[in-house]
Design a protein around this motif. Structure first.
Motif, short mmCIF file in Angstrom:
data_model
loop_
_atom_site.label_atom_id
_atom_site.label_comp_id
_atom_site.label_asym_id
_atom_site.label_seq_id
_atom_site.Cartn_x
_atom_site.Cartn_y
_atom_site.Cartn_z
N UNK A 319 0.85 -1.20 0.00
CA UNK A 319 0.00 0.00 0.00
C UNK A 319 0.89 1.25 0.00
N UNK A 320 0.33 2.33 -0.49
CA UNK A 320 0.99 3.64 -0.49
C UNK A 320 0.28 4.52 0.53
N UNK A 321 1.04 4.92 1.57
CA UNK A 321 0.45 5.75 2.63
C UNK A 321 0.77 7.23 2.38
N UNK A 322 -0.15 8.13 2.72
CA UNK A 322 0.15 9.58 2.64
C UNK A 322 1.33 9.90 3.55
N UNK A 323 2.14 10.87 3.17
CA UNK A 323 3.32 11.20 3.99
C UNK A 323 2.90 11.69 5.37
#
Length: 541
Positions: A319-323
């Protein structure tokens, strides 16, 4: 009587022998005029009698008589010329009391006639025998004021008892028991006094001129200090603004970099997913094509040559998480706070050095010390001795409050002193006005004339109404007290830490202020026997 024509020149009334205005003019038979004395002397020296003008000869010496008309006209002309030559009276000068019309300047005043005369009208006093005996003095105005109103005699003495001018009869009657001196003698005494007064006045004028110069110099110095303060302040604030802008830019860059990293991660994952999709799509095409083959032999032979499935990732955990920006702004502000603290430390150090320049040398006044207090011989230390001493009743002395003041007070300007509070558990110090109550229990608030801080029960407070709790550094060992009387400011400093503790502003001072010390009871938890010590200022502390 004919009057002289003032438009005629002096030649019309001049003797041709002496060349002066006629005196007792006589006329010769030939019609020429001469002064009687001039023509008589002229003929006395001659063998033959002839006219000095036309040279006519006379067989006998002529019998000469005064030409009355010409004599009168010459006299009037002489008077007219004499009047013209005399100066007219100017403001502040004494005028002639006899002149009508244009008043001339008086040259003498008569103390018998009580009249002031110009040169022309003074002539009788210089010619008539009776008038010659009159006392003439330099011109004086208001001659009547120079006469004794009681005896009508000139005021020529001065009564030293009643300090008035008196006449000779006064000294023999009403003032006979009083010392009297001539006016001139008293004049000389008073003149000397006036000379001293004038000298003092001139000195006062010079002192005030010097004060004006001092004030102007102070204004110029104030302008220089203000310009320097503005320059220093602008420099510090500009540096802080630069630091803030730098922190802002670094914060912005950090956030952008985190976003860029997230975008790069997402881009790489998307590329990988797209590649897998492409590989899987190709395999799907091969599988679909093989599924449509009806030739059993060809199907089985092709199935064996079917490529292995492409390697794929398990994407369920990917998954790609918000910074995350947690702590990013705080860390930037921490850096900014560190910079601010450094600048504040510089400013606090500069401020303390500046007020330390106003150091005053003060010693404690034993006449104000409460009877239990013990002062050192040099007046720099005080502590509670525990025993009540029998001392003379003194309105300046504190009773029942362990307090003392310094000998010196201050009614203007700025002053600074430092007090060592090392090893003490309670103490009280600051400044107090002269009229404070010193008997019984005292209330130490500005309203009662005290501006002080106090250590009690491990708390540091400014004794206001209400009290102000102050931060206490455990290592507090020396307190600096600064007062700007004219600005109404009282400030306290932790000298060793070079930290400002508290400032009372907007104070109103209308009487002398004294440094105030209270060492507290030595019985305080058995740990308060150390003295309060007025210490010399060491700017390098």
């Amino acid at each position: 009587m004919a009057s002289a024509n003032t438009s005629w020149s002096e030649e019309n009334f001049s003797c041709s022998i002496c060349l002066d205005v006629f005196i007792s003019p006589v006329t010769t038979p030939c019609g020429h005029n001469f002064c009687r004395t001039c023509i008589t002397k002229f003929w006395d020296e001659q063998v033959r009698y002839k006219c000095p003008v036309c040279k006519e000869l006379f067989h006998t010496r002529p019998d000469l008589r005064v030409n009355t008309l010409l004599s009168e006209m010459a006299a009037q002309f002489r008077t007219s010329v004499r009047v013209k030559e005399q100066p007219c009276v100017e403001p502040g000068e004494v005028p002639c009391d006899v002149c009508t019309g244009t008043q001339l300047k008086a040259v003498k005043s008569c103390l018998v006639c009580f009249i002031s005369y110009c040169q022309t009208h003074l002539e009788p006093h210089q010619r008539v025998a009776v008038l010659k005996r009159h006392q003439l003095v330099e011109p004086m105005d208001r001659l009547e004021d120079r006469m004794c109103k009681k005896h009508n005699q000139i005021l020529e003495h001065f009564c030293q008892t009643e300090q008035v001018c008196v006449c000779q009869f006064c000294t023999e009657t009403d003032h006979r028991s009083h010392p009297a001196v001539p006016l001139k003698e008293e004049y000389e005494v008073k003149t000397a006094q006036l000379g001293k007064i004038e000298s003092e006045v001139q000195q006062m004028i010079q002192e005030r001129k010097l004060k004006i110069k001092e004030i102007k110099d102070t204004v110029e110095l104030s302008k220089e200090i203000t310009d320097r303060e503005i320059a220093d302040g602008v420099q510090v604030l500009t540096a802080l603004m630069h630091r803030v802008n730098k922190c802002r830019d670094e914060f912005h860059r950090t956030v952008k970099e985190k976003l860029k990293s997230t975008e790069k991660q997402a881009e790489d994952l998307i590329k990988e997913l797209e590649q897998e999709i492409e590989d899987l799509t190709n395999r799907s095409s091969e599988v679909k094509q093989l599924l449509h083959t009806k030739d059993h032999l060809h199907f089985l032979q092709a199935f064996r040559s079917l490529k292995d499935p492409p390697h794929t990732r398990d994407w369920t955990t990917v998954e790609v998480r918000p910074p995350s920006y947690v702590g990013t702004l705080r860390r930037s502000l921490d850096l900014l706070e560190e910079t601010l603290n450094m600048e504040m430390k510089k400013l606090r150090d500069a401020e303390l050095k500046r007020v330390q320049q106003c150091e005053v040398d003060v010693t404690l006044d034993p006449e104000t010390a409460e009877p239990r207090l013990i002062l050192s011989e040099d007046g720099k230390q005080v502590h509670d001795g525990g025993l009540w001493k029998k001392l003379p009743d003194n309105p300046k002395r504190f009773i029942w409050s362990l307090c003392t003041l310094t000998r010196k007070s201050f009614s203007s300007g700025r002053f600074y002193f430092e007090v060592q509070v090392k090893d003490k558990t309670t103490w009280h110090l600051g400044v107090a006005r002269e009229s404070i109550n010193r008997k019984g229990q005292i209330i130490v608030t500005p309203e009662m004339g005290y501006w002080t801080i106090q250590l009690k029960k491990d708390e540091l407070v400014f004794n206001g109404n209400p009290a102000v709790c102050l931060p206490l550094r455990a290592e507090l060992q020396k307190v600096g007290v600064f007062v700007d009387y004219d600005e109404g400011l009282v400030s306290f400093y932790d000298v060793d830490a070079r930290v400002h503790i508290y400032s009372a502003t907007g104070c109103t001072f209308s009487e002398p202020l004294y440094p105030f010390l209270c060492p507290g009871s030595y019985n305080h938890e058995g740990r308060n026997s150390a003295p309060l010590i007025i210490s010399p200022v060491n700017p390098t502390d």
